[in-house]
Design a protein around this motif. Structure first.
Motif, PDB file in Angstrom:
ATOM      1  N   TYR A  93      -0.393   3.692   9.648  1.00 19.55           N
ATOM      2  CA  TYR A  93       0.189   2.358   9.555  1.00 19.55           C
ATOM      3  C   TYR A  93      -0.813   1.301   9.977  1.00 19.55           C
ATOM      4  O   TYR A  93      -0.990   0.281   9.314  1.00 19.55           O
ATOM      5  N   LEU A  98     -10.825   8.141   6.703  1.00 21.58           N
ATOM      6  CA  LEU A  98     -10.562   6.739   7.002  1.00 21.58           C
ATOM      7  C   LEU A  98     -11.702   5.876   6.487  1.00 21.58           C
ATOM      8  O   LEU A  98     -12.440   5.311   7.255  1.00 21.58           O
ATOM      9  N   VAL A 128       1.973  16.975   6.542  1.00 16.26           N
ATOM     10  CA  VAL A 128       1.692  16.737   5.133  1.00 16.26           C
ATOM     11  C   VAL A 128       0.863  17.880   4.579  1.00 16.26           C
ATOM     12  O   VAL A 128       1.075  18.334   3.470  1.00 16.26           O
ATOM     13  N   TYR A 168     -12.297  -0.959   9.917  1.00 15.59           N
ATOM     14  CA  TYR A 168     -12.898  -2.278   9.790  1.00 15.59           C
ATOM     15  C   TYR A 168     -14.381  -2.196  10.028  1.00 15.59           C
ATOM     16  O   TYR A 168     -14.827  -1.728  11.068  1.00 15.59           O
ATOM     17  N   TYR A 184       6.328  -2.709   3.504  1.00 13.79           N
ATOM     18  CA  TYR A 184       5.985  -1.579   4.374  1.00 13.79           C
ATOM     19  C   TYR A 184       5.928  -1.987   5.828  1.00 13.79           C
ATOM     20  O   TYR A 184       5.979  -1.156   6.711  1.00 13.79           O
ATOM     21  N   ARG A 185       5.803  -3.293   6.076  1.00 11.72           N
ATOM     22  CA  ARG A 185       5.727  -3.700   7.472  1.00 11.72           C
ATOM     23  C   ARG A 185       6.886  -4.598   7.889  1.00 11.72           C
ATOM     24  O   ARG A 185       6.780  -5.324   8.869  1.00 11.72           O
ATOM     25  N   ASN A 206       7.227   8.153  16.062  1.00  8.61           N
ATOM     26  CA  ASN A 206       7.064   9.515  15.589  1.00  8.61           C
ATOM     27  C   ASN A 206       5.784  10.171  16.043  1.00  8.61           C
ATOM     28  O   ASN A 206       5.417  11.202  15.554  1.00  8.61           O
ATOM     29  N   HIS A 207       5.098   9.569  16.965  1.00  7.82           N
ATOM     30  CA  HIS A 207       3.881  10.164  17.470  1.00  7.82           C
ATOM     31  C   HIS A 207       4.174  10.840  18.787  1.00  7.82           C
ATOM     32  O   HIS A 207       4.707  10.228  19.676  1.00  7.82           O
ATOM     33  N   ASP A 211       2.543   6.811   3.062  1.00  6.99           N
ATOM     34  CA  ASP A 211       3.410   7.966   3.183  1.00  6.99           C
ATOM     35  C   ASP A 211       4.085   7.918   4.541  1.00  6.99           C
ATOM     36  O   ASP A 211       3.421   7.775   5.557  1.00  6.99           O
ATOM     37  N   PRO A 212       5.388   8.020   4.607  1.00  3.84           N
ATOM     38  CA  PRO A 212       6.060   7.938   5.909  1.00  3.84           C
ATOM     39  C   PRO A 212       5.589   9.002   6.890  1.00  3.84           C
ATOM     40  O   PRO A 212       5.777   8.876   8.082  1.00  3.84           O
ATOM     41  N   HIS A 213       4.976  10.054   6.369  1.00  3.06           N
ATOM     42  CA  HIS A 213       4.501  11.105   7.267  1.00  3.06           C
ATOM     43  C   HIS A 213       3.225  10.724   7.997  1.00  3.06           C
ATOM     44  O   HIS A 213       2.803  11.397   8.911  1.00  3.06           O
ATOM     45  N   VAL A 214       2.596   9.658   7.542  1.00  4.38           N
ATOM     46  CA  VAL A 214       1.258   9.403   8.042  1.00  4.38           C
ATOM     47  C   VAL A 214       1.238   8.941   9.486  1.00  4.38           C
ATOM     48  O   VAL A 214       0.295   9.178  10.208  1.00  4.38           O
ATOM     49  N   GLY A 215       2.266   8.265   9.920  1.00  2.00           N
ATOM     50  CA  GLY A 215       2.361   7.959  11.330  1.00  2.00           C
ATOM     51  C   GLY A 215       1.640   6.694  11.739  1.00  2.00           C
ATOM     52  O   GLY A 215       1.251   5.859  10.930  1.00  2.00           O
ATOM     53  N   ARG A 216       1.450   6.589  13.027  1.00  4.07           N
ATOM     54  CA  ARG A 216       0.957   5.352  13.605  1.00  4.07           C
ATOM     55  C   ARG A 216      -0.421   4.996  13.107  1.00  4.07           C
ATOM     56  O   ARG A 216      -0.701   3.861  12.732  1.00  4.07           O
ATOM     57  N   LEU A 217      -1.319   5.986  13.102  1.00  6.60           N
ATOM     58  CA  LEU A 217      -2.692   5.700  12.692  1.00  6.60           C
ATOM     59  C   LEU A 217      -2.717   5.195  11.264  1.00  6.60           C
ATOM     60  O   LEU A 217      -3.401   4.215  10.934  1.00  6.60           O
ATOM     61  N   LEU A 250     -11.339   3.195   5.431  1.00  7.36           N
ATOM     62  CA  LEU A 250     -10.831   1.843   5.455  1.00  7.36           C
ATOM     63  C   LEU A 250     -10.804   1.258   6.846  1.00  7.36           C
ATOM     64  O   LEU A 250     -10.092   0.316   7.091  1.00  7.36           O
ATOM     65  N   GLN A 258      -3.969   1.612   9.959  1.00  5.74           N
ATOM     66  CA  GLN A 258      -5.005   1.579   8.926  1.00  5.74           C
ATOM     67  C   GLN A 258      -4.571   0.713   7.755  1.00  5.74           C
ATOM     68  O   GLN A 258      -5.365  -0.073   7.207  1.00  5.74           O
ATOM     69  N   ALA A 259      -3.316   0.843   7.370  1.00  3.95           N
ATOM     70  CA  ALA A 259      -2.803   0.028   6.267  1.00  3.95           C
ATOM     71  C   ALA A 259      -2.859  -1.452   6.614  1.00  3.95           C
ATOM     72  O   ALA A 259      -3.176  -2.296   5.763  1.00  3.95           O
ATOM     73  N   LEU A 260      -2.566  -1.759   7.873  1.00  4.43           N
ATOM     74  CA  LEU A 260      -2.634  -3.157   8.294  1.00  4.43           C
ATOM     75  C   LEU A 260      -4.060  -3.691   8.177  1.00  4.43           C
ATOM     76  O   LEU A 260      -4.299  -4.783   7.659  1.00  4.43           O
ATOM     77  N   VAL A 261      -5.005  -2.901   8.660  1.00  3.91           N
ATOM     78  CA  VAL A 261      -6.406  -3.344   8.620  1.00  3.91           C
ATOM     79  C   VAL A 261      -6.845  -3.553   7.178  1.00  3.91           C
ATOM     80  O   VAL A 261      -7.504  -4.538   6.838  1.00  3.91           O
ATOM     81  N   THR A 262      -6.462  -2.610   6.327  1.00  9.36           N
ATOM     82  CA  THR A 262      -6.817  -2.722   4.914  1.00  9.36           C
ATOM     83  C   THR A 262      -6.241  -3.983   4.315  1.00  9.36           C
ATOM     84  O   THR A 262      -6.936  -4.729   3.610  1.00  9.36           O
ATOM     85  N   PRO A 267       0.833  -1.202   0.000  1.00  8.08           N
ATOM     86  CA  PRO A 267       0.000   0.000   0.000  1.00  8.08           C
ATOM     87  C   PRO A 267       0.861   1.244   0.000  1.00  8.08           C
ATOM     88  O   PRO A 267       1.988   1.220   0.476  1.00  8.08           O
ATOM     89  N   PRO A 307       3.469  14.273  11.858  1.00 11.32           N
ATOM     90  CA  PRO A 307       3.664  14.105  10.412  1.00 11.32           C
ATOM     91  C   PRO A 307       2.378  14.278   9.628  1.00 11.32           C
ATOM     92  O   PRO A 307       2.397  14.800   8.525  1.00 11.32           O
ATOM     93  N   SER A 308       1.234  13.829  10.198  1.00 16.32           N
ATOM     94  CA  SER A 308      -0.001  13.934   9.428  1.00 16.32           C
ATOM     95  C   SER A 308      -0.334  15.384   9.166  1.00 16.32           C
ATOM     96  O   SER A 308      -0.749  15.756   8.090  1.00 16.32           O
ATOM     97  N   TYR A 320      -6.440   4.406  18.530  1.00 15.33           N
ATOM     98  CA  TYR A 320      -6.418   4.107  17.103  1.00 15.33           C
ATOM     99  C   TYR A 320      -7.089   2.779  16.816  1.00 15.33           C
ATOM    100  O   TYR A 320      -7.830   2.629  15.837  1.00 15.33           O
TER     101      TYR A 320
END
Lengths: 198, 367
Positions: free
Chosen positions: A16, B201, B271, B205, B27-28, B230-231, A8-14, B203, A18-22, A5, B267-268, A52
């Motif tokens: 990430y 969001l 952007v 669940y 990515y992970r 980074n949070h 963006d590295p700026h997106v942060g924890r949330l 996406l 979210q990407a996992l859930v997707t 997916p 970071p969010s 989150y």
């Protein structure tokens, strides 16, 4: 493996999470599902992620995964629930969305870790003195815990003992004991055990 | 293998080192290759089992190495535990769980006297009391952490409310509660474009039994920087802001400047708003030039009265911009100007005016 997916590295924890859930919802690969679920379950260990996880409805994801056929997914899902269920908000969510029967079902899993996580989850969801949720200290559960408390598996035995001491009243335990003598029990011990004689 | 586990000190499934996962999506992937495993409070323990210790009589050194991570309550060799030839197995009990966790993380797969150590938890050695205590401590830890976050969020809420964001925050909460109700009723959750989740969001669940209770908990923070990623502490607030901007509450968009209390930007947020400093400087310079051009266009006289500070002043007043990098830049510009002035008197006029105007402009707020 799974398609990557665009995170963006700026997106942060949330982002990430979210990407996992997707990925979990979209992937066809069982391996990827297991990896992602394990990742989420490990994130569930850290309270700083709870908002989150609730926001992304990962709790429901865990509860749904308890019904999966793949035992590994069940193990990871109940592990995730075990990690996050002692938080008050998470606990309420699980209780309100009817997660208790699903968790109790896990007690009959052949997988040792699944059973251990289920017992711990039930303990964290209960309040001491059997006050909160009647299903959590219903007769089948208490009987199951009685059997576990006699098991040769130390971890299981310890957990079951704690459950019986802290979350069941003496009368419930006594009743369960007398029941055991007469009825066949429906909840088998996990595969790692040799059958115990009462 | 698991069937041997009945005796204490037997081999359990959780002692076995799993193979490292090599099929992770990029990515992970973590920094270190890891197996696919979930750690719960059940599995973690003050007891650590250490396998693969070369049988060279180095028990003291081993214990000393582990003691770096915390006080050790007891240790012993496990002679009956199945071990590879010329290796030994040890059990180390730490005084507290956190030390054991750290030691496990750091010492697993480390080399020791020519061998690779395999460190794992050994919760089967715990007594009932130890297990009970472990579970209670975990519960207390979570209660403490979430309580702190609640407290912190309440405090921050007061600060931000004080900075006249009170109304929109209440609106936001009522809207998210409204959204959650909507999300339950509509299966897609994308019905209303002004709600943050559907835009931001889509996406998360969704299951058939989804009841979104996060509306009540939106104001519960997760602002501890515990895991130090980074949070940071402004995360919750900035998440709100991010969503709010997407909600296009125009009146509030301008007032939701990062309040003085907040220093860092997540970071969010970055952007949406990040622009390199040099670009901003150039932007402002360009705007000033345009303004000046417009001004001089309408002005009949171009006398030196219009100029803020005359270009022929011998020295330029030094203004401290309260920022090291800006000061450095300003110094460089001043130096360059001095050189240019000394060589060619005419052309630097504009530059000088810019400089002075920029100096008389209010101090830049650090991004």
């Amino acid at each position: 493996m799974a398609q990557k997916p665009k995170v963006d590295p700026h997106v942060g924890r949330l982002g990430y999470l979210q990407a996992l859930v997707t990925e979990f919802q979209e992937t066809e690969s069982e391996d990827a599902k297991e990896q992602v679920l394990a990742n989420l379950a490990n994130f569930a260990y850290d309270p700083s992620n709870y908002q989150y996880l609730r926001q992304l409805q990962v709790l429901d994801l865990f509860l749904d995964s308890l019904s999966e056929e793949n035992e590994t997914l069940v193990e990871f899902a109940i592990g995730g629930l075990c990690n996050l269920c002692s938080d008050k908000a998470n606990k309420e969510h699980i209780l309100q969305t009817g997660g208790v029967p699903l968790i109790i079902n896990c007690l009959s899993s052949p997988n040792e870790e699944t059973v251990l996580s289920a017992v711990t989850t039930i303990m964290y969801l209960s309040s001491p003195g059997s006050g909160s949720h009647p299903e959590l200290t219903a007769m089948p559960v208490v009987q199951c815990m009685l059997r576990f408390s006699l098991s040769a598996n130390t971890r299981l035995r310890n957990l079951a003992q704690i459950f019986l001491e802290e979350f069941c009243s003496p009368s419930q335990v006594a009743e369960a004991r007398s029941w055991r003598a007469h009825s066949a029990l429906g909840i088998p011990l996990p595969k790692t055990e040799a059958p115990q004689q009462p | 293998m698991a069937s041997n586990g009945r005796e204490l000190g037997g081999v359990f499934d959780h002692h076995v080192q799993r193979a490292v996962c090599d099929t992770r999506a990029k990515y992970r992937e973590g920094r270190r290759p890891r197996a696919v495993k979930v750690y719960t409070i059940n599995l973690e323990s003050r007891y650590l089992l250490i396998q693969g210790v070369p049988a060279v009589g180095a028990m003291k050194e081993l214990v000393a190495r582990f003691a770096l991570y915390g006080a050790i309550e007891q240790y012993n060799a496990l002679d009956e535990y199945p071990a590879e030839d010329f290796t030994e197995v040890y059990l180390i009990k730490f005084m507290n769980l956190q030390s054991a966790r750290t030691a496990k993380r750091k010492m697993d797969e480390q080399s020791f006297f020519g061998g690779l150590l395999h460190v794992c938890y050994a919760p089967e050695f715990e007594t009932v009391e130890e297990t009970r205590k472990k579970l209670q401590e975990r519960k207390a830890y979570i209660a403490r952490t979430t309580k702190n976050k609640d407290h912190y969020m309440t405090q921050k809420k007061l600060v931000t409310e004080h900075k006249n964001t009170k109304n929109f925050r209440q609106d936001f909460h009522s809207e998210t509660s409204g959204f959650c109700a909507a999300a339950v009723n509509t299966s897609t959750g994308n019905s209303d474009p002004c709600f943050p989740y559907s835009c931001e969001l889509p996406l998360c669940y969704f299951s058939s039994k989804c009841t979104c209770s996060s509306g009540e908990h939106v104001d519960r923070a997760s602002n501890s920087s515990q895991d130090g990623r980074n949070h940071d502490e402004t995360g919750e607030h900035c998440n709100h802001k991010d969503s709010l901007q997407k909600m296009q509450i125009k009146t509030l968009k301008n007032s939701v400047a990062c309040p003085g209390a907040q220093k860092a930007i997540t970071p969010s947020e970055a952007v949406d708003r990040f622009m390199p400093r040099t670009t901003q400087l150039q932007e402002r310079k360009r705007r000033r030039q345009d303004d000046r051009k417009l001004g001089t266009f309408f002005e009949t006289s171009t006398s030196s009265n219009e100029v803020v500070i005359g270009p022929l002043l011998p020295d330029i007043p030094k203004v401290d911009m309260h920022d090291d990098s800006l000061n450095t830049t300003a110094d460089l510009i001043r130096k360059k100007l001095k050189e240019v002035i000394s060589s060619v008197p005419e052309p630097p006029e504009d530059k000088l005016e810019d400089m002075h105007t920029s100096h008389s402009v209010k101090q830049r707020r650090r991004i």
